[in-house]
Design a protein around this motif. Structure first.
Motif, PDB file in Angstrom:
ATOM      1  N   SER A 162      15.037 -16.075  -3.582  1.00  0.00           N
ATOM      2  CA  SER A 162      15.527 -14.744  -3.239  1.00  0.00           C
ATOM      3  C   SER A 162      14.828 -14.240  -1.983  1.00  0.00           C
ATOM      4  N   TYR A 163      15.449 -13.284  -1.328  1.00  0.00           N
ATOM      5  CA  TYR A 163      14.843 -12.615  -0.177  1.00  0.00           C
ATOM      6  C   TYR A 163      15.197 -11.140  -0.253  1.00  0.00           C
ATOM      7  N   ASN A 164      14.358 -10.325   0.364  1.00  0.00           N
ATOM      8  CA  ASN A 164      14.527  -8.887   0.244  1.00  0.00           C
ATOM      9  C   ASN A 164      13.749  -8.221   1.373  1.00  0.00           C
ATOM     10  N   PRO A 165      14.262  -7.147   1.966  1.00  0.00           N
ATOM     11  CA  PRO A 165      13.488  -6.435   2.990  1.00  0.00           C
ATOM     12  C   PRO A 165      12.171  -5.890   2.444  1.00  0.00           C
ATOM     13  N   PHE A 166      12.085  -5.696   1.128  1.00  0.00           N
ATOM     14  CA  PHE A 166      10.842  -5.203   0.539  1.00  0.00           C
ATOM     15  C   PHE A 166       9.767  -6.293   0.462  1.00  0.00           C
ATOM     16  N   ASP A 167      10.110  -7.534   0.854  1.00  0.00           N
ATOM     17  CA  ASP A 167       9.120  -8.609   0.968  1.00  0.00           C
ATOM     18  C   ASP A 167       8.279  -8.426   2.232  1.00  0.00           C
ATOM     19  N   PHE A 168       8.669  -7.462   3.071  1.00  0.00           N
ATOM     20  CA  PHE A 168       8.032  -7.245   4.365  1.00  0.00           C
ATOM     21  C   PHE A 168       7.337  -5.889   4.412  1.00  0.00           C
ATOM     22  N   LYS A 169       6.177  -5.863   5.058  1.00  0.00           N
ATOM     23  CA  LYS A 169       5.440  -4.618   5.330  1.00  0.00           C
ATOM     24  C   LYS A 169       4.984  -4.679   6.779  1.00  0.00           C
ATOM     25  N   MET A 170       4.868  -3.510   7.401  1.00  0.00           N
ATOM     26  CA  MET A 170       4.306  -3.428   8.746  1.00  0.00           C
ATOM     27  C   MET A 170       2.961  -2.735   8.620  1.00  0.00           C
ATOM     28  N   GLY A 184      -4.660  -0.058   9.368  1.00  0.00           N
ATOM     29  CA  GLY A 184      -4.574  -0.819   8.128  1.00  0.00           C
ATOM     30  C   GLY A 184      -3.548  -0.298   7.138  1.00  0.00           C
ATOM     31  N   ALA A 185      -2.820   0.764   7.505  1.00  0.00           N
ATOM     32  CA  ALA A 185      -1.780   1.294   6.616  1.00  0.00           C
ATOM     33  C   ALA A 185      -0.571   0.356   6.654  1.00  0.00           C
ATOM     34  N   GLN A 186      -0.086  -0.017   5.471  1.00  0.00           N
ATOM     35  CA  GLN A 186       1.063  -0.912   5.355  1.00  0.00           C
ATOM     36  C   GLN A 186       2.240  -0.139   4.791  1.00  0.00           C
ATOM     37  N   GLU A 187       3.377  -0.200   5.487  1.00  0.00           N
ATOM     38  CA  GLU A 187       4.566   0.517   5.045  1.00  0.00           C
ATOM     39  C   GLU A 187       5.770  -0.398   5.036  1.00  0.00           C
ATOM     40  N   SER A 188       6.705  -0.107   4.134  1.00  0.00           N
ATOM     41  CA  SER A 188       7.960  -0.841   4.062  1.00  0.00           C
ATOM     42  C   SER A 188       8.862  -0.417   5.211  1.00  0.00           C
ATOM     43  N   SER A 189       9.958  -1.149   5.374  1.00  0.00           N
ATOM     44  CA  SER A 189      10.899  -0.809   6.434  1.00  0.00           C
ATOM     45  C   SER A 189      11.496   0.569   6.175  1.00  0.00           C
ATOM     46  N   SER A 201      17.716  -8.018  10.773  1.00  0.00           N
ATOM     47  CA  SER A 201      16.723  -7.140  11.398  1.00  0.00           C
ATOM     48  C   SER A 201      16.303  -6.026  10.460  1.00  0.00           C
ATOM     49  N   MET A 202      15.086  -5.528  10.691  1.00  0.00           N
ATOM     50  CA  MET A 202      14.520  -4.403   9.950  1.00  0.00           C
ATOM     51  C   MET A 202      13.801  -3.503  10.938  1.00  0.00           C
ATOM     52  N   ALA A 203      13.760  -2.209  10.639  1.00  0.00           N
ATOM     53  CA  ALA A 203      13.042  -1.256  11.488  1.00  0.00           C
ATOM     54  C   ALA A 203      11.857  -0.692  10.712  1.00  0.00           C
ATOM     55  N   PHE A 221       4.685 -10.793   5.559  1.00  0.00           N
ATOM     56  CA  PHE A 221       5.747 -11.319   4.706  1.00  0.00           C
ATOM     57  C   PHE A 221       5.113 -11.891   3.451  1.00  0.00           C
ATOM     58  N   THR A 222       5.414 -11.292   2.303  1.00  0.00           N
ATOM     59  CA  THR A 222       4.920 -11.756   1.011  1.00  0.00           C
ATOM     60  C   THR A 222       6.144 -12.028   0.140  1.00  0.00           C
ATOM     61  N   PRO A 223       6.566 -13.293   0.018  1.00  0.00           N
ATOM     62  CA  PRO A 223       7.818 -13.588  -0.656  1.00  0.00           C
ATOM     63  C   PRO A 223       7.806 -13.454  -2.178  1.00  0.00           C
ATOM     64  N   SER A 224       6.650 -13.186  -2.763  1.00  0.00           N
ATOM     65  CA  SER A 224       6.599 -13.043  -4.209  1.00  0.00           C
ATOM     66  C   SER A 224       5.595 -11.973  -4.600  1.00  0.00           C
ATOM     67  N   PHE A 225       6.010 -11.067  -5.442  1.00  0.00           N
ATOM     68  CA  PHE A 225       5.132 -10.016  -5.954  1.00  0.00           C
ATOM     69  C   PHE A 225       3.971 -10.627  -6.730  1.00  0.00           C
ATOM     70  N   TRP A 226       4.187 -11.792  -7.329  1.00  0.00           N
ATOM     71  CA  TRP A 226       3.201 -12.423  -8.199  1.00  0.00           C
ATOM     72  C   TRP A 226       2.225 -13.311  -7.446  1.00  0.00           C
TER      73      TRP A 226
END
Length: 171
Positions: free
Chosen positions: A101-109, A114-119, A142-144, A157-162
């Motif tokens: 599976s893939y999801n934009p929530f697999d990505f953080k900026m 050091g603050a990490q936020e979703s798209s 693409s994601m913003a 990019f973290t492809p798995s929550f686990w």
């Protein structure tokens, strides 16, 4: 007679469960020797950092950041005051046989603090949506993300929550 045996059996079962639970707890803090602490630090995997255009492999997934552009806004999309968009185009390829599976929530900026936020929600012609890739499949989108103007940023990019495995790309 059966009732008495069931009651005694139930009481014994409760005592066993309580005893096992209490036996697994320590009585307080314990000292960790410096050797085992050093070993655990060395065993922790470190992030390998990539650049835009590099292709990274993580498990059965191959991941490429094709481009990263900064924007003060476009169309009806305007970042918050003091921020700008980083628009990232990525390609994910499934090198395995099983679906992934893939999801934009697999990505953080991550910004310079050091603050990490979703798209963030932005109207993009080629937005990366969520879905599944069959073996050998690939998807590009693409994601913003919003970051403080001029700040250094890293895409994570973290492809798995686990899993703690991840790919870090410097923007």
């Amino acid at each position: 007679m059966k009732k008495a045996l069931l009651i005694i059996g139930g009481i014994l079962l409760v005592l066993i469960v309580v005893g096992v639970a209490a036996g697994g707890q320590s009585s307080g803090p314990t000292k960790v020797d410096s050797q085992s602490q050093t070993d655990s630090v060395q065993a922790t995997p470190t992030d390998q950092t990539f650049k835009v255009g590099d292709t990274a492999k993580l498990g059965d997934r191959e991941f490429t950041v094709n481009s990263a552009k900064r924007s003060a806004g476009f169309g009806y999309n305007t970042p918050k005051s003091g921020k700008e968009y980083v628009i990232v185009n990525v390609t994910i390829r499934n090198l395995g046989k099983d679906e992934v599976s893939y999801n934009p929530f697999d990505f953080k900026m991550q910004d310079a603090n050091g603050a990490q936020e979703s798209s963030t929600f932005a109207s993009l012609d080629d937005s990366l949506n969520s879905g599944t890739l069959a073996g050998g499949g690939k998807v590009t989108g693409s994601m913003a993300f919003e970051v403080p103007k001029g700040d250094a940023a890293k895409l994570i990019f973290t492809p798995s929550f686990w899993s703690s495995q991840r790919i870090v790309v410097e923007m």
